[in-house]
Motif scaffolding. Structure first.
Motif, PDB file in Angstrom:
ATOM      1  N   TRP A 273      43.277  42.537  37.263  1.00  0.00           N
ATOM      2  CA  TRP A 273      43.060  41.150  36.823  1.00  0.00           C
ATOM      3  C   TRP A 273      44.280  40.540  36.154  1.00  0.00           C
ATOM      4  O   TRP A 273      44.230  39.409  35.664  1.00  0.00           O
ATOM      5  CB  TRP A 273      41.867  41.097  35.858  1.00  0.00           C
ATOM      6  CG  TRP A 273      40.570  41.469  36.500  1.00  0.00           C
ATOM      7  CD1 TRP A 273      39.985  42.690  36.523  1.00  0.00           C
ATOM      8  CD2 TRP A 273      39.695  40.597  37.233  1.00  0.00           C
ATOM      9  NE1 TRP A 273      38.789  42.645  37.211  1.00  0.00           N
ATOM     10  CE2 TRP A 273      38.597  41.370  37.659  1.00  0.00           C
ATOM     11  CE3 TRP A 273      39.743  39.234  37.564  1.00  0.00           C
ATOM     12  CZ2 TRP A 273      37.555  40.839  38.401  1.00  0.00           C
ATOM     13  CZ3 TRP A 273      38.696  38.699  38.308  1.00  0.00           C
ATOM     14  CH2 TRP A 273      37.618  39.494  38.724  1.00  0.00           C
ATOM     15  N   SER A 276      45.460  36.903  36.905  1.00  0.00           N
ATOM     16  CA  SER A 276      44.620  35.736  36.603  1.00  0.00           C
ATOM     17  C   SER A 276      44.241  35.617  35.136  1.00  0.00           C
ATOM     18  O   SER A 276      43.845  34.535  34.690  1.00  0.00           O
ATOM     19  CB  SER A 276      43.333  35.784  37.437  1.00  0.00           C
ATOM     20  OG  SER A 276      42.549  36.928  37.100  1.00  0.00           O
ATOM     21  N   GLY A 313      45.882  38.973  44.480  1.00  0.00           N
ATOM     22  CA  GLY A 313      44.781  38.552  45.347  1.00  0.00           C
ATOM     23  C   GLY A 313      43.448  39.155  44.966  1.00  0.00           C
ATOM     24  O   GLY A 313      42.397  38.727  45.443  1.00  0.00           O
ATOM     25  N   GLU A 316      40.659  36.706  43.195  1.00  0.00           N
ATOM     26  CA  GLU A 316      39.993  35.794  44.134  1.00  0.00           C
ATOM     27  C   GLU A 316      39.039  36.547  45.053  1.00  0.00           C
ATOM     28  O   GLU A 316      37.911  36.105  45.306  1.00  0.00           O
ATOM     29  CB  GLU A 316      41.042  35.055  44.966  1.00  0.00           C
ATOM     30  CG  GLU A 316      41.962  34.147  44.164  1.00  0.00           C
ATOM     31  CD  GLU A 316      43.077  34.888  43.457  1.00  0.00           C
ATOM     32  OE1 GLU A 316      43.779  34.265  42.618  1.00  0.00           O
ATOM     33  OE2 GLU A 316      43.262  36.105  43.725  1.00  0.00           O
ATOM     34  N   THR A 319      35.895  37.870  43.095  1.00  0.00           N
ATOM     35  CA  THR A 319      35.009  36.767  42.719  1.00  0.00           C
ATOM     36  C   THR A 319      34.258  36.244  43.924  1.00  0.00           C
ATOM     37  O   THR A 319      33.056  35.933  43.840  1.00  0.00           O
ATOM     38  CB  THR A 319      35.811  35.644  42.041  1.00  0.00           C
ATOM     39  OG1 THR A 319      36.540  36.187  40.934  1.00  0.00           O
ATOM     40  CG2 THR A 319      34.885  34.554  41.531  1.00  0.00           C
ATOM     41  N   ASP A 320      34.912  36.174  45.080  1.00  0.00           N
ATOM     42  CA  ASP A 320      34.222  35.712  46.283  1.00  0.00           C
ATOM     43  C   ASP A 320      33.174  36.726  46.759  1.00  0.00           C
ATOM     44  O   ASP A 320      32.101  36.343  47.238  1.00  0.00           O
ATOM     45  CB  ASP A 320      35.227  35.422  47.399  1.00  0.00           C
ATOM     46  CG  ASP A 320      35.906  34.073  47.225  1.00  0.00           C
ATOM     47  OD1 ASP A 320      35.437  33.270  46.386  1.00  0.00           O
ATOM     48  OD2 ASP A 320      36.902  33.806  47.928  1.00  0.00           O
ATOM     49  N   ALA A 361      37.800  37.608  52.044  1.00  0.00           N
ATOM     50  CA  ALA A 361      37.673  38.451  50.847  1.00  0.00           C
ATOM     51  C   ALA A 361      37.353  39.887  51.230  1.00  0.00           C
ATOM     52  O   ALA A 361      37.906  40.839  50.658  1.00  0.00           O
ATOM     53  CB  ALA A 361      36.590  37.893  49.928  1.00  0.00           C
TER      54      ALA A 361
END
Length: 477
Positions: A273, A276, A313, A316, A319-320, A361
């Motif tokens: 993480w 982000s 990446g 993202e 989370t998707d 994803a």
């Protein structure tokens, strides 16, 4: 003899098998403790009538060979059981009663377990702490100002209070390991596909699997064998992931032996993480890893380092995948005002997730899994903290803002979810205690199907670190 609740699950099983205790005696003892002593709000429902009826049936049975014959457990609130509440921690489902029983509770019933009720979970299990508008906060036993972790927080708080000898949970991003470490317990997330009834196979992203929480490595192994559903050492399901042959194949046998010298690496290179979120690793988390490394070296294990592969990446993609799972919840748009902010944010953001976005994803996650498995392959186990921070105060999560709530969960537990994405097994071990006396756990990540290795290492640590006795000492009479 020690009080019933002070005995480990395996010790209880032996006494039940020898008819020195009856299932009714054991169930009655734990039901009484739940009624009197559940200050952490671990249980959201208790059915004493169902439990005692089941216990009497087991006492009258000639066959006492079930892996968990006569042992009490509780369903996590996300598992459905016929004629029991089925609200899943959500006001949207308040008052709902299940019409059928899910496969996982059926497996534990078949193993001879006695279900006492249901343990708390946040709404749909979306949070790494356990709180819902429907059932309130589940807190760290002995510390009503701190969270117990989640989403299997009710299961962990029940075991830590001596209300159950062990408890099943589920883990889609750390939901077994986080509360186990927070409550000073052992928690095992098995390999994807290892638990036939709920192993992640067939789910969006393949993230969530059932697993076990207990005071000891041995009792975690016992419950995990029961979740696999072994009969004479064989898991009766054609899709189950089998580990290499080890005696009778049981994880319990590997845990009891606790043998071997292994190659263990400390994971370096940050967390998935970092791109982000401003991840900060607390000194207490670092101390837990350092203490574990010192013990492993003393035991004769080879200890090195391994870098986390490129994870740009990851935020993202994960989370998707999380949104993709949420998209399967069939709540009409006009009824979403009954959801809490976190669940509403996840579900509403899933509306904007396209099929192409979800496929992207999943493909990214598959490539990431390959990179991680290749990097970790030379090592028998990889070591990280479970949580980056100490147990969180009740007001730490911004529960009125779903997205901010999610980001705070990332800050607290940045090391756990990538294990779900890669499908690897991992065990949480409560090796360290802070200056304030709070548990801090480490995570050992294993090779696919190699839960036995994690249990063996955990058992070696358990022989030196008295975490089970700490829990027993903390229990109220």
């Amino acid at each position: 003899m020690s009080a019933i609740h002070e005995l480990g699950a395996l010790e209880l099983w032996r006494l039940l098998h020898a008819r020195q205790l009856s299932a009714v005696e054991v169930a009655t003892h734990f039901l009484d403790r739940i009624e009197r002593l559940d200050e952490a709000n671990a249980f959201v429902h208790v059915d004493a009538e169902l439990a005692l009826r089941r216990a009497r049936e087991l006492d009258d049975a000639d066959d006492r060979t079930g892996l968990i014959h006569g042992l009490p457990f509780a369903d996590k609130a996300l598992s459905l059981r016929e004629a029991q509440p089925a609200d899943m921690g959500s006001r949207w489902l308040e008052g709902t009663i299940a019409e059928a029983t899910d496969p996982l509770p059926r497996v534990l019933d078949a193993g001879g377990g006695v279900v006492l009720g249901r343990t708390a979970s946040p709404e749909f299990g979306f949070a790494g702490y356990t709180r819902s508008a429907l059932h309130g906060f589940t807190t760290l036993p002995g510390r009503p100002d701190l969270h117990a972790g989640g989403s299997s927080g009710g299961a962990a708080a029940a075991v830590a209070q001596g209300l159950l000898p062990f408890a099943p949970g589920s883990d889609g991003g750390g939901s077994i390991r986080i509360p186990a470490a927070t409550c000073g317990l052992v928690g095992l997330k098995p390999t994807r596909g290892r638990i036939p009834a709920q192993g992640g196979v067939g789910q969006v992203g393949g993230l969530a699997t059932a697993g076990a929480i207990a005071r000891s490595v041995i009792d975690v192994a016992l419950l995990t064998d029961a979740l696999i559903g072994r009969v004479n050492g064989v898991a009766p399901h054609e899709l189950v992931l089998r580990s290499p042959e080890r005696d009778d194949g049981s994880l319990l046998a590997a845990a009891i032996r606790g043998e071997g010298r292994y190659r263990i690496a400390v994971m370096t290179g940050g967390t998935p993480w970092d791109s982000s979120d401003d991840i900060r690793i607390a000194p207490e988390a670092t101390a837990a890893v350092d203490e574990t490394v010192a013990l492993l070296k003393r035991f004769g294990h080879e200890v090195g380092e391994v870098a986390l592969p490129d994870a740009s990446g990851y935020p993202e993609a994960f989370t998707d995948l999380w949104r993709g799972g949420a998209a399967t919840i069939p709540i009409p748009v006009e009824e979403r005002d009954r959801l809490e902010p976190l669940a509403r944010w996840i579900i509403e953001s899933s509306d904007r997730l396209t099929a192409g976005g979800l496929a992207k994803a999943q493909l990214w996650a598959t490539e990431f899994e390959r990179r991680v498995l290749a990097a970790f392959a030379p090592w028998d186990a990889v070591l990280t903290p479970v949580t980056a921070l100490t147990p969180r105060p009740l007001d730490w999560y911004p529960i009125d803002d779903g997205e901010a709530d999610f980001r705070h969960q990332v800050l607290h537990t940045p090391h756990t979810s990538f294990v779900n994405v890669t499908g690897l097994p991992a065990i949480a071990l409560p090796v360290h205690r802070t200056a304030e006396g709070l548990p801090m756990g480490v995570q050992l990540i294993g090779r696919p199907g190699e839960e036995a290795t994690l249990l063996a290492i955990g058992r070696q640590l358990e022989r030196r670190v008295p975490w089970e006795q700490r829990v027993v000492d903390r229990m109220r009479p």
